[in-house]
Design a protein around this motif. Sequence first.
Motif, PDB file in Angstrom:
ATOM      1  N   LEU A 124       0.837  -1.203   0.000  1.00 22.83           N
ATOM      2  CA  LEU A 124       0.000   0.000   0.000  1.00 22.83           C
ATOM      3  C   LEU A 124       0.872   1.253   0.000  1.00 22.83           C
ATOM      4  O   LEU A 124       0.578   2.230  -0.691  1.00 22.83           O
ATOM      5  N   SER A 125       1.933   1.223   0.785  1.00 24.86           N
ATOM      6  CA  SER A 125       2.847   2.369   0.843  1.00 24.86           C
ATOM      7  C   SER A 125       3.511   2.618  -0.498  1.00 24.86           C
ATOM      8  O   SER A 125       3.665   3.762  -0.934  1.00 24.86           O
ATOM      9  N   GLU A 126       3.905   1.540  -1.179  1.00 23.21           N
ATOM     10  CA  GLU A 126       4.523   1.682  -2.499  1.00 23.21           C
ATOM     11  C   GLU A 126       3.540   2.269  -3.503  1.00 23.21           C
ATOM     12  O   GLU A 126       3.909   3.075  -4.349  1.00 23.21           O
ATOM     13  N   ALA A 127       2.269   1.878  -3.415  1.00 21.33           N
ATOM     14  CA  ALA A 127       1.256   2.433  -4.313  1.00 21.33           C
ATOM     15  C   ALA A 127       1.023   3.906  -4.032  1.00 21.33           C
ATOM     16  O   ALA A 127       0.903   4.728  -4.945  1.00 21.33           O
ATOM     17  N   ALA A 128       0.963   4.262  -2.755  1.00 18.44           N
ATOM     18  CA  ALA A 128       0.771   5.665  -2.395  1.00 18.44           C
ATOM     19  C   ALA A 128       1.950   6.522  -2.832  1.00 18.44           C
ATOM     20  O   ALA A 128       1.786   7.693  -3.193  1.00 18.44           O
ATOM     21  N   ASP A 129       3.139   5.930  -2.826  1.00 21.05           N
ATOM     22  CA  ASP A 129       4.356   6.648  -3.195  1.00 21.05           C
ATOM     23  C   ASP A 129       4.589   6.659  -4.701  1.00 21.05           C
ATOM     24  O   ASP A 129       5.559   7.246  -5.187  1.00 21.05           O
ATOM     25  N   GLY A 130       3.726   6.009  -5.459  1.00 23.50           N
ATOM     26  CA  GLY A 130       3.855   5.966  -6.908  1.00 23.50           C
ATOM     27  C   GLY A 130       4.842   4.955  -7.426  1.00 23.50           C
ATOM     28  O   GLY A 130       5.176   4.962  -8.619  1.00 23.50           O
ATOM     29  N   LYS A 131       5.331   4.059  -6.577  1.00 27.48           N
ATOM     30  CA  LYS A 131       6.328   3.064  -6.985  1.00 27.48           C
ATOM     31  C   LYS A 131       5.699   1.774  -7.499  1.00 27.48           C
ATOM     32  O   LYS A 131       6.371   0.933  -8.064  1.00 27.48           O
ATOM     33  N   ASN A 132       4.419   1.621  -7.265  1.00 25.46           N
ATOM     34  CA  ASN A 132       3.765   0.380  -7.656  1.00 25.46           C
ATOM     35  C   ASN A 132       2.290   0.664  -7.896  1.00 25.46           C
ATOM     36  O   ASN A 132       1.744   1.643  -7.390  1.00 25.46           O
ATOM     37  N   GLY A 133       1.629  -0.192  -8.659  1.00 22.19           N
ATOM     38  CA  GLY A 133       0.195  -0.091  -8.842  1.00 22.19           C
ATOM     39  C   GLY A 133      -0.221   0.536 -10.152  1.00 22.19           C
ATOM     40  O   GLY A 133       0.585   1.132 -10.875  1.00 22.19           O
ATOM     41  N   ILE A 134      -1.493   0.401 -10.459  1.00 21.49           N
ATOM     42  CA  ILE A 134      -2.101   0.968 -11.660  1.00 21.49           C
ATOM     43  C   ILE A 134      -2.938   2.172 -11.255  1.00 21.49           C
ATOM     44  O   ILE A 134      -3.884   2.040 -10.472  1.00 21.49           O
ATOM     45  N   LEU A 135      -2.588   3.327 -11.754  1.00 26.24           N
ATOM     46  CA  LEU A 135      -3.342   4.541 -11.450  1.00 26.24           C
ATOM     47  C   LEU A 135      -4.676   4.502 -12.190  1.00 26.24           C
ATOM     48  O   LEU A 135      -4.730   4.635 -13.404  1.00 26.24           O
ATOM     49  N   LEU A 136      -5.746   4.304 -11.459  1.00 27.74           N
ATOM     50  CA  LEU A 136      -7.067   4.235 -12.077  1.00 27.74           C
ATOM     51  C   LEU A 136      -7.577   5.606 -12.488  1.00 27.74           C
ATOM     52  O   LEU A 136      -8.270   5.738 -13.486  1.00 27.74           O
ATOM     53  N   GLY A 137      -7.274   6.609 -11.729  1.00 29.79           N
ATOM     54  CA  GLY A 137      -7.737   7.955 -12.066  1.00 29.79           C
ATOM     55  C   GLY A 137      -7.681   8.873 -10.874  1.00 29.79           C
ATOM     56  O   GLY A 137      -7.337   8.482  -9.760  1.00 29.79           O
ATOM     57  N   CYS A 138      -8.045  10.120 -11.101  1.00 30.80           N
ATOM     58  CA  CYS A 138      -8.119  11.119 -10.042  1.00 30.80           C
ATOM     59  C   CYS A 138      -9.092  12.197 -10.475  1.00 30.80           C
ATOM     60  O   CYS A 138      -9.414  12.325 -11.656  1.00 30.80           O
ATOM     61  N   GLY A 139      -9.604  12.969  -9.541  1.00 30.16           N
ATOM     62  CA  GLY A 139     -10.589  13.970  -9.900  1.00 30.16           C
ATOM     63  C   GLY A 139     -11.069  14.767  -8.706  1.00 30.16           C
ATOM     64  O   GLY A 139     -10.444  14.763  -7.640  1.00 30.16           O
ATOM     65  N   TRP A 140     -12.184  15.408  -8.893  1.00 30.72           N
ATOM     66  CA  TRP A 140     -12.752  16.342  -7.915  1.00 30.72           C
ATOM     67  C   TRP A 140     -14.256  16.178  -7.889  1.00 30.72           C
ATOM     68  O   TRP A 140     -14.892  16.055  -8.949  1.00 30.72           O
ATOM     69  N   ILE A 141     -14.831  16.110  -6.706  1.00 35.67           N
ATOM     70  CA  ILE A 141     -16.269  15.928  -6.529  1.00 35.67           C
ATOM     71  C   ILE A 141     -16.840  17.139  -5.813  1.00 35.67           C
ATOM     72  O   ILE A 141     -16.358  17.523  -4.745  1.00 35.67           O
ATOM     73  N   GLU A 142     -17.876  17.740  -6.383  1.00 38.89           N
ATOM     74  CA  GLU A 142     -18.425  18.986  -5.835  1.00 38.89           C
ATOM     75  C   GLU A 142     -19.234  18.772  -4.557  1.00 38.89           C
ATOM     76  O   GLU A 142     -19.061  19.473  -3.580  1.00 38.89           O
ATOM     77  N   ASN A 143     -20.148  17.817  -4.563  1.00 39.38           N
ATOM     78  CA  ASN A 143     -21.097  17.660  -3.460  1.00 39.38           C
ATOM     79  C   ASN A 143     -20.822  16.404  -2.640  1.00 39.38           C
ATOM     80  O   ASN A 143     -20.378  15.399  -3.183  1.00 39.38           O
ATOM     81  N   PRO A 144     -21.117  16.425  -1.355  1.00 37.52           N
ATOM     82  CA  PRO A 144     -21.019  15.191  -0.574  1.00 37.52           C
ATOM     83  C   PRO A 144     -22.046  14.181  -1.052  1.00 37.52           C
ATOM     84  O   PRO A 144     -23.078  14.532  -1.641  1.00 37.52           O
ATOM     85  N   GLY A 145     -21.767  12.903  -0.813  1.00 38.99           N
ATOM     86  CA  GLY A 145     -22.684  11.854  -1.211  1.00 38.99           C
ATOM     87  C   GLY A 145     -21.948  10.624  -1.664  1.00 38.99           C
ATOM     88  O   GLY A 145     -20.786  10.407  -1.309  1.00 38.99           O
ATOM     89  N   PHE A 146     -22.631   9.792  -2.457  1.00 34.55           N
ATOM     90  CA  PHE A 146     -22.038   8.567  -2.977  1.00 34.55           C
ATOM     91  C   PHE A 146     -21.879   8.671  -4.482  1.00 34.55           C
ATOM     92  O   PHE A 146     -22.793   9.120  -5.186  1.00 34.55           O
ATOM     93  N   TYR A 147     -20.717   8.211  -5.004  1.00 30.14           N
ATOM     94  CA  TYR A 147     -20.408   8.347  -6.425  1.00 30.14           C
ATOM     95  C   TYR A 147     -19.839   7.052  -6.975  1.00 30.14           C
ATOM     96  O   TYR A 147     -19.014   6.389  -6.340  1.00 30.14           O
TER      97      TYR A 147
END
Length: 490
Positions: free
Chosen positions: A387-410
Amino acid sequence: MRRSGQAAAGGVPAVFLAAVLAAFSAAGGQQRITEDFCSTSPGAEEQTGGLSENLDFIQPDTLLYGRPGADFGKGSTAVFATDFSQAKVNAPLPETFSWAACGKKPTVRNQGSLGTCWALTAAEAVESALLPQTRLVLSADHISLQNGFDIAQDEGGDYSMIMSYMADFKGPVTEEEDPYGDGSSPQGLKAAVHVGEMRLLEGMSADRIRHMIYRFGAVQTSLSMDRTRTDQGRSFYYNEKTCSYYDPVTELLNHDVLVLGWDDTYSKKHFRVQPAHDGAWICQNSWGAGFGRDGIFYVSYEDANLFRKGGIAYTDVRTADDADHVLETDSLGWQARQGYGCESAWFAGVFETDSPQMLEAAGLYAVGPATTWRMVLVENFQGPDSLSEAADGKNGILLGCGWIENPGFYTLRLRWPLSLPAGKRFAVVVFVDTPGTGRPVAVETRKDRYTDTVSLDGRESYISRDGASWERTQTAYRTNACLKLYTSDT
């Protein structure tokens, strides 16, 4: 603990990858908060040990309320397909608007003596979203009896129950499959449609709520209303002749209604007790076609209770063939917020499939507005170090990133599905940053008698303040971090 319906008495913001990654990189170096959660939270007296150190319970009455490209790795590119931005608040709106006039008025039902207004209103909101192309009558019995919580139909319900039920694909099912009011609900029914996005309206101005309705459709909200308040002989608040309602006093929220639109020109003279100004919300009730005009009535803009705790908008309803399975670290959904006293945190869920499957989407709760997220898949989970390696960018597949305006479930939908082999443990690591909260991670926990069915057995999730040091939530805090994966058979 209040539950709605109890006793049946009644401008698209730009999303820049650089900004996301900047927030992501600023996650480290925060210290754990040590103050207790609010002592008035339900079930607070039942909790001991480390749980209180970084957990805020979600009160039921609180709940009643661009797409960046990403380097997918391994020679391809992936982005999530859903845009979670809200309608532009400066766009002009008509003085009068109602989805009922657009062929999107759902079937009017009568809750009778049951405390199911919350479930009926949720069903009607989803029905309205499908109209006029598709007409379904959805089962409120199934929502109120098969949601997984330990609660009877005469005790009401809240939005956390609805979000959990919909996000798990427990339903909704049709009324034909599970008729209303017979006291029973069949097991094993499959959802007729999938609801992938539920936005909470908490903290929104009336103008922003109008824009949400205009863009996304009818919304569900609460007010203070029961049959004694609408009886012509006893009520100071309801005018039967004009089907109008105005309560000027802040009171207990005990009833849910569907808001189909608004009328800025609706005269204040129509109300039994006159507010200061014209204007009303156009609402549909769950007391049968005999109430109001075929279930429709008008609530003054100045009502002290309508939208006081926000509401919920169902903004992504689609056919039920988009996924076959739900892999999850939680079964009852968002019950509390967890974190380390800062706006950002990491969490992760560990999963395993018993057959070859395709990852189609992930399900994520945003606990507040303007939530930034980043998600990485670890193909071969080997413990917290991976998990630490993934958080540090050393391992894993980056699925995506983004921004959510309102609280809730997405539901974060992948453009291209990922293959998941059978019998291989993998993890999904998530970074979240939610301004204004010290606990940005949605978690499931046993907090009261309604959540007695929460189980830690077979669940494996982790939380971290910086992505480097991880704690297993089940052993450290008796919580499950909320994360869902939606898969299809290969």
